[in-house]
Write a protein that holds these residues in place. Sequence first.
Motif, PDB file in Angstrom:
ATOM      1  N   GLU A 141     -45.724  21.806   3.350  1.00 22.15           N
ATOM      2  CA  GLU A 141     -45.266  20.636   4.097  1.00 22.15           C
ATOM      3  C   GLU A 141     -44.051  20.011   3.438  1.00 22.15           C
ATOM      4  N   GLN A 142     -44.084  19.908   2.114  1.00 24.73           N
ATOM      5  CA  GLN A 142     -42.961  19.321   1.390  1.00 24.73           C
ATOM      6  C   GLN A 142     -41.757  20.257   1.391  1.00 24.73           C
ATOM      7  N   LYS A 143     -42.005  21.527   1.175  1.00 23.73           N
ATOM      8  CA  LYS A 143     -40.908  22.489   1.058  1.00 23.73           C
ATOM      9  C   LYS A 143     -40.176  22.702   2.378  1.00 23.73           C
ATOM     10  N   GLU A 144     -40.926  22.755   3.473  1.00 22.38           N
ATOM     11  CA  GLU A 144     -40.324  23.084   4.769  1.00 22.38           C
ATOM     12  C   GLU A 144     -40.157  21.872   5.676  1.00 22.38           C
ATOM     13  N   GLY A 145     -40.565  20.706   5.203  1.00 26.62           N
ATOM     14  CA  GLY A 145     -40.389  19.501   6.000  1.00 26.62           C
ATOM     15  C   GLY A 145     -41.208  19.495   7.271  1.00 26.62           C
ATOM     16  N   ILE A 146     -42.460  19.933   7.175  1.00 26.57           N
ATOM     17  CA  ILE A 146     -43.323  20.001   8.347  1.00 26.57           C
ATOM     18  C   ILE A 146     -44.591  19.208   8.091  1.00 26.57           C
ATOM     19  N   LYS A 147     -45.378  18.999   9.140  1.00 26.40           N
ATOM     20  CA  LYS A 147     -46.681  18.377   9.026  1.00 26.40           C
ATOM     21  C   LYS A 147     -47.710  19.282   9.688  1.00 26.40           C
ATOM     22  N   VAL A 148     -48.670  19.745   8.916  1.00 25.35           N
ATOM     23  CA  VAL A 148     -49.725  20.613   9.430  1.00 25.35           C
ATOM     24  C   VAL A 148     -50.797  19.752  10.083  1.00 25.35           C
ATOM     25  N   ASP A 149     -51.119  20.049  11.340  1.00 25.72           N
ATOM     26  CA  ASP A 149     -52.083  19.256  12.093  1.00 25.72           C
ATOM     27  C   ASP A 149     -53.519  19.709  11.872  1.00 25.72           C
ATOM     28  N   LEU A 150     -53.704  21.012  11.610  1.00 23.68           N
ATOM     29  CA  LEU A 150     -55.049  21.576  11.630  1.00 23.68           C
ATOM     30  C   LEU A 150     -55.096  22.813  10.750  1.00 23.68           C
ATOM     31  N   LEU A 151     -56.227  23.028  10.099  1.00 21.62           N
ATOM     32  CA  LEU A 151     -56.457  24.235   9.306  1.00 21.62           C
ATOM     33  C   LEU A 151     -57.630  24.996   9.894  1.00 21.62           C
ATOM     34  N   LEU A 152     -57.437  26.292  10.151  1.00 24.90           N
ATOM     35  CA  LEU A 152     -58.492  27.169  10.638  1.00 24.90           C
ATOM     36  C   LEU A 152     -58.814  28.188   9.551  1.00 24.90           C
ATOM     37  N   CYS A 153     -60.087  28.300   9.172  1.00 23.53           N
ATOM     38  CA  CYS A 153     -60.517  29.257   8.157  1.00 23.53           C
ATOM     39  C   CYS A 153     -61.408  30.309   8.798  1.00 23.53           C
ATOM     40  N   CYS A 154     -61.106  31.570   8.538  1.00 23.77           N
ATOM     41  CA  CYS A 154     -61.734  32.682   9.256  1.00 23.77           C
ATOM     42  C   CYS A 154     -62.920  33.297   8.515  1.00 23.77           C
TER      43      CYS A 154
END
Length: 543
Positions: A24-37
Amino acid sequence: MKIAVEGCCHGELDKIYETIAYLEQKEGIKVDLLLCCGDFQAVRNEGDMKCMAIPPKYRQMQTFYKYYSGEKKAPVLTIFIGGNHEASNHLQELPYGGWVAPNIYYLGYAGVIRYKGIRIGGASGIFKQYDYRKGHFEYPPYNPESLRSVYHIRNIDVFKLKQIQRPMDIFMSHDWPLGIYHYGDTENLLRKKKFLRQEVEFNSLGSPAAEELLSHLQPNYWFSAHLHVKFAAVMQHLPKGNSPPRVTKFLSLDKCLPNRDFLQIVDIPDRPDSSDDGLEYDPEWLAILKTTNSLPATSRQNWNPPENNGLHEKWDFRVSDDDMMQVVEGLNGALSIPDNFSLTLPAYDPANPQPQTSPSYTINPQTTEMCATLGLTDIYALVGQGTGVADSRGEDDTRSIESGDEPSDFPTDTSALSCSVNPDEITIEDEWEEEEEVVKEGEFTKPSTTGGSLVLPEPKSSISPCGISDLMNMSPPTHSTPGPVCCPSQNDSLPDSNDEDTAFRALKRSSNEGVAPGSRGTTPVIKRRNQVIYTTADDENKD
């Protein structure tokens, strides 16, 4: 919407969340959700550790207990399915899904929910044909067999998922759908995992149950893990009726280790007029749960799904709009999943370890509340009461395929992916001691980044698979653990993330997954019960 997809978690929540924060810091994004398989390992205390199908010397508490106890809170809303290395007694408390910790949600044996209008489904466990037609009869303390059979997927859950008629955005399974490897770069896969070649050539790698679901659901995305390798594919389905053919983008990822492709950011278009109230129940899925509630679910006896063959009064359990409206009305129009997590067992205390803690059988109030609201049966409570089921810990526990029982829905066990007691099954002992390359002090190694968008092959028609031609993009790159163990000097600079050749090189972190005692260099330690079938010397673990 940016969704982070994780392969096998193996309890490394701190590392995964640190990686997301780094991206998030490196690419300037905000992750909304994490999916674990899968292989999430929601271990609350020492008793839970004894319910994991892992060699005792490799059982570790890892970091989930911190999120369970409230010491930490998941910084990203997390949704996961079960795999074949789980604290099964914990997950069995939530057969229809629920919170295992604040902001961390389990989908259950099978489940469908919604997030900001995105429909997300999943099926837990791996496929084994000798357990496929049984019910969920297991409960702790497990014996050596039920410790493994408890995570084998059952046809009752697949049958419920096959009643779904409305489009699915995302679906997760731990093992791969059978045959999906034909729709990606198969040769590159076999270069990475040479020991898979025989199963690929005989088209026996993966789960036939997942293959059926893939054909029926035809989701936009299908995410898996289990084989500890990154693999992407695109499958074009046969058209249904007058509808245009749908396309599924498949992605499997590695487990959470340094310099491994374990995390992928997928960019999915936002849904207009979607709710921002967090997770929501899916009306169609709830209606299916209600209409199938009377079907057997806890017997160890084989069960065949009802068919239109004159032997069953009802065989079609698809639901109507009226069925869904009744469910919504029963919830007073409130589809938001309640934030009703509560501790059901004491959490692990590093200052006061309790190694003698026994596996616990506990009824979860989340399941009790959901069953009371929807009129469902808590199958975990039912099996624990011994109502019409055999004792999962008894001695009379032979496999249907070996005892001459009626064969499974599928002719063979095509997954070969768990360490169940099967005389023809390969057993590889190095999953918990997987060896990493030796990194000299001060030396950097190139991380597992693509330097650009993940590349997927052109869709291959399910009618006539063809060769790979043009490429299409899916999403931002895969990433491994952020940052080196030793920071670079002031004269070093972080290269641009789009420069594949000069990408930032991170040291491998030290771990207990190093060289096993008595192992020979980088050669995996392998035990083979059938030397005729398994003749490859360069195998890796698939269990």
